[in-house]
Design a protein around this motif. Structure first.
Motif, PDB file in Angstrom:
ATOM      1  N   GLU A 164       7.537 -13.879  -4.571  1.00 55.53           N
ATOM      2  CA  GLU A 164       8.136 -13.126  -3.969  1.00 55.53           C
ATOM      3  C   GLU A 164       7.406 -13.098  -2.611  1.00 55.53           C
ATOM      4  OE1 GLU A 164       8.457  -8.640  -5.643  1.00 55.53           O
ATOM      5  OE2 GLU A 164       6.810  -9.977  -6.184  1.00 55.53           O
ATOM      6  N   ASN A 165       7.095 -12.108  -1.975  1.00 55.95           N
ATOM      7  CA  ASN A 165       6.419 -12.012  -0.267  1.00 55.95           C
ATOM      8  C   ASN A 165       5.917 -10.657  -0.694  1.00 55.95           C
ATOM      9  OD1 ASN A 165       8.136 -10.364   0.231  1.00 55.95           O
ATOM     10  ND2 ASN A 165       9.764 -11.811   1.921  1.00 55.95           N
ATOM     11  N   ALA A 166       4.766 -10.612   0.641  1.00 54.86           N
ATOM     12  CA  ALA A 166       4.225  -9.460   0.174  1.00 54.86           C
ATOM     13  C   ALA A 166       5.146  -8.009   0.892  1.00 54.86           C
ATOM     14  CB  ALA A 166       3.197  -9.284   1.245  1.00 54.86           C
ATOM     15  N   PRO A 167       5.738  -8.603   1.793  1.00 55.06           N
ATOM     16  CA  PRO A 167       6.642  -6.822   1.701  1.00 55.06           C
ATOM     17  C   PRO A 167       7.603  -6.648   0.557  1.00 55.06           C
ATOM     18  CG  PRO A 167       6.768  -8.546   4.092  1.00 55.06           C
ATOM     19  CD  PRO A 167       5.903  -8.943   2.757  1.00 55.06           C
ATOM     20  N   THR A 168       8.372  -6.998   0.198  1.00 50.02           N
ATOM     21  CA  THR A 168       8.969  -6.770  -0.949  1.00 50.02           C
ATOM     22  C   THR A 168       8.148  -6.764  -2.062  1.00 50.02           C
ATOM     23  OG1 THR A 168      10.618  -9.015  -0.157  1.00 50.02           O
ATOM     24  CG2 THR A 168      10.498  -7.689  -3.092  1.00 50.02           C
ATOM     25  N   ALA A 169       6.861  -7.129  -2.190  1.00 55.03           N
ATOM     26  CA  ALA A 169       5.784  -6.987  -3.221  1.00 55.03           C
ATOM     27  C   ALA A 169       5.329  -4.986  -3.618  1.00 55.03           C
ATOM     28  CB  ALA A 169       4.444  -7.843  -3.389  1.00 55.03           C
ATOM     29  N   LEU A 170       5.608  -5.007  -1.529  1.00 55.00           N
ATOM     30  CA  LEU A 170       4.959  -3.393  -1.550  1.00 55.00           C
ATOM     31  C   LEU A 170       6.121  -2.531  -2.190  1.00 55.00           C
ATOM     32  CD1 LEU A 170       3.540  -3.896   2.002  1.00 55.00           C
ATOM     33  CD2 LEU A 170       2.195  -2.835  -0.120  1.00 55.00           C
ATOM     34  N   VAL A 171       7.345  -2.679  -2.018  1.00 54.07           N
ATOM     35  CA  VAL A 171       8.323  -2.164  -2.266  1.00 54.07           C
ATOM     36  C   VAL A 171       8.670  -1.819  -3.582  1.00 54.07           C
ATOM     37  CG1 VAL A 171      10.755  -2.075  -1.816  1.00 54.07           C
ATOM     38  CG2 VAL A 171       9.035  -1.727   0.256  1.00 54.07           C
ATOM     39  N   ARG A 172       8.495  -3.384  -4.229  1.00 49.90           N
ATOM     40  CA  ARG A 172       8.698  -3.392  -5.723  1.00 49.90           C
ATOM     41  C   ARG A 172       7.444  -2.736  -6.921  1.00 49.90           C
ATOM     42  NH1 ARG A 172       6.490  -6.584  -9.090  1.00 49.90           N
ATOM     43  NH2 ARG A 172       5.658  -7.810  -7.935  1.00 49.90           N
ATOM     44  N   GLU A 173       5.897  -3.046  -5.829  1.00 46.67           N
ATOM     45  CA  GLU A 173       5.084  -1.938  -7.158  1.00 46.67           C
ATOM     46  C   GLU A 173       5.189  -0.994  -7.031  1.00 46.67           C
ATOM     47  OE1 GLU A 173       3.197  -3.390  -9.263  1.00 46.67           O
ATOM     48  OE2 GLU A 173       3.503  -5.294  -9.424  1.00 46.67           O
ATOM     49  N   LEU A 174       6.037  -0.380  -5.961  1.00 45.18           N
ATOM     50  CA  LEU A 174       5.952   1.180  -5.638  1.00 45.18           C
ATOM     51  C   LEU A 174       6.676   1.739  -6.152  1.00 45.18           C
ATOM     52  CD1 LEU A 174       4.818   3.620  -4.494  1.00 45.18           C
ATOM     53  CD2 LEU A 174       5.961   3.300  -2.677  1.00 45.18           C
ATOM     54  N   ARG A 175       7.706   1.289  -6.215  1.00 47.27           N
ATOM     55  CA  ARG A 175       8.676   1.885  -7.432  1.00 47.27           C
ATOM     56  C   ARG A 175       8.551   1.199  -9.119  1.00 47.27           C
ATOM     57  NH1 ARG A 175      12.715  -1.345  -5.273  1.00 47.27           N
ATOM     58  NH2 ARG A 175      12.691  -3.230  -6.641  1.00 47.27           N
ATOM     59  N   GLU A 176       7.990   0.832  -8.623  1.00 49.80           N
ATOM     60  CA  GLU A 176       8.023  -0.125 -11.015  1.00 49.80           C
ATOM     61  C   GLU A 176       6.644   1.139 -11.749  1.00 49.80           C
ATOM     62  OE1 GLU A 176       8.970  -4.476 -11.068  1.00 49.80           O
ATOM     63  OE2 GLU A 176       7.201  -4.290 -10.844  1.00 49.80           O
ATOM     64  N   GLU A 177       5.936   1.371 -10.294  1.00 48.14           N
ATOM     65  CA  GLU A 177       4.651   2.445 -10.913  1.00 48.14           C
ATOM     66  C   GLU A 177       4.673   3.116 -10.510  1.00 48.14           C
ATOM     67  OE1 GLU A 177       1.383   1.029  -9.384  1.00 48.14           O
ATOM     68  OE2 GLU A 177       1.332  -0.891 -11.072  1.00 48.14           O
ATOM     69  N   THR A 178       5.565   4.064  -9.330  1.00 48.77           N
ATOM     70  CA  THR A 178       6.019   5.672  -9.274  1.00 48.77           C
ATOM     71  C   THR A 178       7.397   6.143  -9.060  1.00 48.77           C
ATOM     72  OG1 THR A 178       6.009   5.635  -6.926  1.00 48.77           O
ATOM     73  CG2 THR A 178       3.473   5.612  -7.867  1.00 48.77           C
ATOM     74  N   GLY A 179       7.870   5.134  -9.303  1.00 52.69           N
ATOM     75  CA  GLY A 179       9.323   5.336  -9.311  1.00 52.69           C
ATOM     76  C   GLY A 179       9.770   6.169  -7.606  1.00 52.69           C
ATOM     77  N   VAL A 180       8.638   6.123  -6.145  1.00 50.11           N
ATOM     78  CA  VAL A 180       9.031   6.097  -5.485  1.00 50.11           C
ATOM     79  C   VAL A 180      10.062   4.706  -4.981  1.00 50.11           C
ATOM     80  CG1 VAL A 180       8.582   6.591  -3.408  1.00 50.11           C
ATOM     81  CG2 VAL A 180       7.347   8.206  -5.071  1.00 50.11           C
ATOM     82  N   ASP A 181      10.955   4.880  -4.346  1.00 50.57           N
ATOM     83  CA  ASP A 181      11.481   3.774  -3.436  1.00 50.57           C
ATOM     84  C   ASP A 181      11.474   3.733  -1.580  1.00 50.57           C
ATOM     85  OD1 ASP A 181      12.949   1.549  -2.597  1.00 50.57           O
ATOM     86  OD2 ASP A 181      14.817   2.711  -3.943  1.00 50.57           O
ATOM     87  N   LEU A 182      11.127   3.013  -1.409  1.00 47.20           N
ATOM     88  CA  LEU A 182      10.392   3.159   0.291  1.00 47.20           C
ATOM     89  C   LEU A 182      10.726   2.049   0.764  1.00 47.20           C
ATOM     90  CD1 LEU A 182       7.049   4.582   0.773  1.00 47.20           C
ATOM     91  CD2 LEU A 182       9.385   5.707   0.412  1.00 47.20           C
ATOM     92  N   PRO A 191       9.214  13.495  -5.162  1.00 49.92           N
ATOM     93  CA  PRO A 191       8.747  13.317  -6.765  1.00 49.92           C
ATOM     94  C   PRO A 191       8.299  11.963  -7.096  1.00 49.92           C
ATOM     95  CG  PRO A 191      11.167  14.161  -6.457  1.00 49.92           C
ATOM     96  CD  PRO A 191      10.654  13.838  -4.820  1.00 49.92           C
ATOM     97  N   ALA A 192       7.160  12.074  -7.590  1.00 48.38           N
ATOM     98  CA  ALA A 192       6.355  10.589  -8.343  1.00 48.38           C
ATOM     99  C   ALA A 192       6.424  10.676  -9.795  1.00 48.38           C
ATOM    100  CB  ALA A 192       5.373  10.041  -7.673  1.00 48.38           C
ATOM    101  N   THR A 193       7.094   9.621 -10.702  1.00 53.50           N
ATOM    102  CA  THR A 193       6.517   9.432 -12.062  1.00 53.50           C
ATOM    103  C   THR A 193       6.190   8.505 -12.641  1.00 53.50           C
ATOM    104  OG1 THR A 193       8.740  10.667 -12.312  1.00 53.50           O
ATOM    105  CG2 THR A 193       8.277   9.489 -13.978  1.00 53.50           C
ATOM    106  N   ALA A 194       5.185   8.738 -12.991  1.00 50.48           N
ATOM    107  CA  ALA A 194       4.040   6.994 -13.603  1.00 50.48           C
ATOM    108  C   ALA A 194       5.454   6.379 -14.553  1.00 50.48           C
ATOM    109  CB  ALA A 194       2.966   7.723 -14.823  1.00 50.48           C
ATOM    110  N   ALA A 195       5.580   4.914 -14.267  1.00 50.68           N
ATOM    111  CA  ALA A 195       5.661   3.882 -15.367  1.00 50.68           C
ATOM    112  C   ALA A 195       5.310   2.621 -14.728  1.00 50.68           C
ATOM    113  CB  ALA A 195       7.474   4.208 -14.443  1.00 50.68           C
ATOM    114  N   ASP A 196       5.589   1.873 -15.633  1.00 49.02           N
ATOM    115  CA  ASP A 196       4.920   0.442 -15.960  1.00 49.02           C
ATOM    116  C   ASP A 196       3.760   0.308 -16.343  1.00 49.02           C
ATOM    117  OD1 ASP A 196       5.273  -2.603 -15.673  1.00 49.02           O
ATOM    118  OD2 ASP A 196       4.407  -2.362 -13.510  1.00 49.02           O
ATOM    119  N   ASP A 197       2.360  -0.252 -15.424  1.00 48.26           N
ATOM    120  CA  ASP A 197       1.450  -0.485 -16.260  1.00 48.26           C
ATOM    121  C   ASP A 197       0.432   1.359 -15.548  1.00 48.26           C
ATOM    122  OD1 ASP A 197       1.016  -1.189 -13.484  1.00 48.26           O
ATOM    123  OD2 ASP A 197      -0.158  -2.916 -14.313  1.00 48.26           O
ATOM    124  N   ALA A 198       0.904   1.933 -15.033  1.00 51.42           N
ATOM    125  CA  ALA A 198       0.873   3.418 -15.246  1.00 51.42           C
ATOM    126  C   ALA A 198       0.187   4.503 -16.459  1.00 51.42           C
ATOM    127  CB  ALA A 198       1.008   4.038 -13.108  1.00 51.42           C
TER     128      ALA A 198
END
Length: 246
Positions: free
Chosen positions: A147-165, A203-210
């Motif tokens: 995975e590259n960093a740009p993809t990881a930025l989006v994935r991690e944000l979505r997984e931990e907060t539900g926010v898709d940017l 809206p943001a909701t905790a998920a994954d390891d948050a």
């Protein structure tokens, strides 16, 4: 010649390690008596153990069993080298701790998306509460293999907060070493931090390891944020320099 001391005793993963005088921190300075504490948890001391959480990238007990060092060294965010025994050396020097409490030997690439919403006195920063220490931090995590960093930025944000940017192009703030609490002589974290700016909070909701996710007041001063969070678990120290880059 650079050498790595042989671990002689284990310690808990959060042990600060043996003291390292500033004059002896550099790997180029000889220290024959250097004996760091090994903070490797039991599940990483032997290869082939079960990995139910899926966080172990290198399923080997020692780094000289890793076969792709040339690729890792050539793509590292912060240059580093191996010692004569084939062990990676922390680019900041000796830490007083050896072994690893991270998924990979050597550099562990992370992605940390900083999300700011609103304007003026209504500005907010999106933070998550970490499950490992209860402190508030920037959403983020390790870059997956391939995975590259740009993809990881989006994935991690979505997984931990539900926010898709995924539809927003962020501004890269920093790429470099992070003073993460898990770092040792042989494994450490380097991160790509990027800024996402929104007109208003979403809206943001905790998920994954948050364990929690929330928008906190942001007025451009990290100390103000740290003071505000002090009675709520505190600000994750390793992310303070990333916020200071705003």
């Amino acid at each position: 010649m650079l050498t790595t001391a042989t671990p002689v005793r284990h310690a808990p993963v959060d042990h600060p390690g043996v003291p390292v005088p500033a004059a002896l921190r550099s790997w180029s300075t000889p220290w024959p008596g250097y004996s760091p504490l090994d903070i490797t948890p039991p599940e990483l001391r032997e290869p082939g153990l079960a990995d139910p959480a899926g966080w172990i990238t290198d399923p080997v007990a020692t780094p000289n069993q890793v076969t792709d060092w040339n690729t890792r060294l050539s793509t590292a965010l912060v240059p580093y080298r191996l010692d004569a025994a084939g062990w990676p050396l922390n680019p900041t020097g000796r830490t007083g701790r050896c072994g690893r409490n991270l998924g990979s030997w050597g550099e562990n690439a992370a992605a940390d998306p900083i999300v700011i919403a609103g304007t003026g006195t209504d500005r907010r920063v999106l933070l998550i509460r970490r499950s490992d220490n209860g402190r508030w931090a920037i959403p983020g995590g390790m870059v997956d293999p391939g995975e590259n960093a740009p993809t990881a930025l989006v994935r991690e944000l979505r997984e931990e907060t539900g926010v898709d940017l995924a539809h927003i192009s962020p501004r890269i703030l920093t790429r470099g070493y992070v003073h993460d609490w898990r770092a040792t002589d042989h494994a450490w974290v380097c991160s790509t931090a990027a800024l996402y700016e929104l007109p208003e909070v979403v809206p943001a909701t905790a998920a994954d390891d948050a364990t929690d996710a929330a928008w906190w007041p942001w007025h451009g001063d990290v100390q103000d944020l740290a003071d505000l969070l002090a009675s709520h678990g505190g600000l994750y120290p390793a992310h303070r320099p990333l916020l200071e880059a705003l």
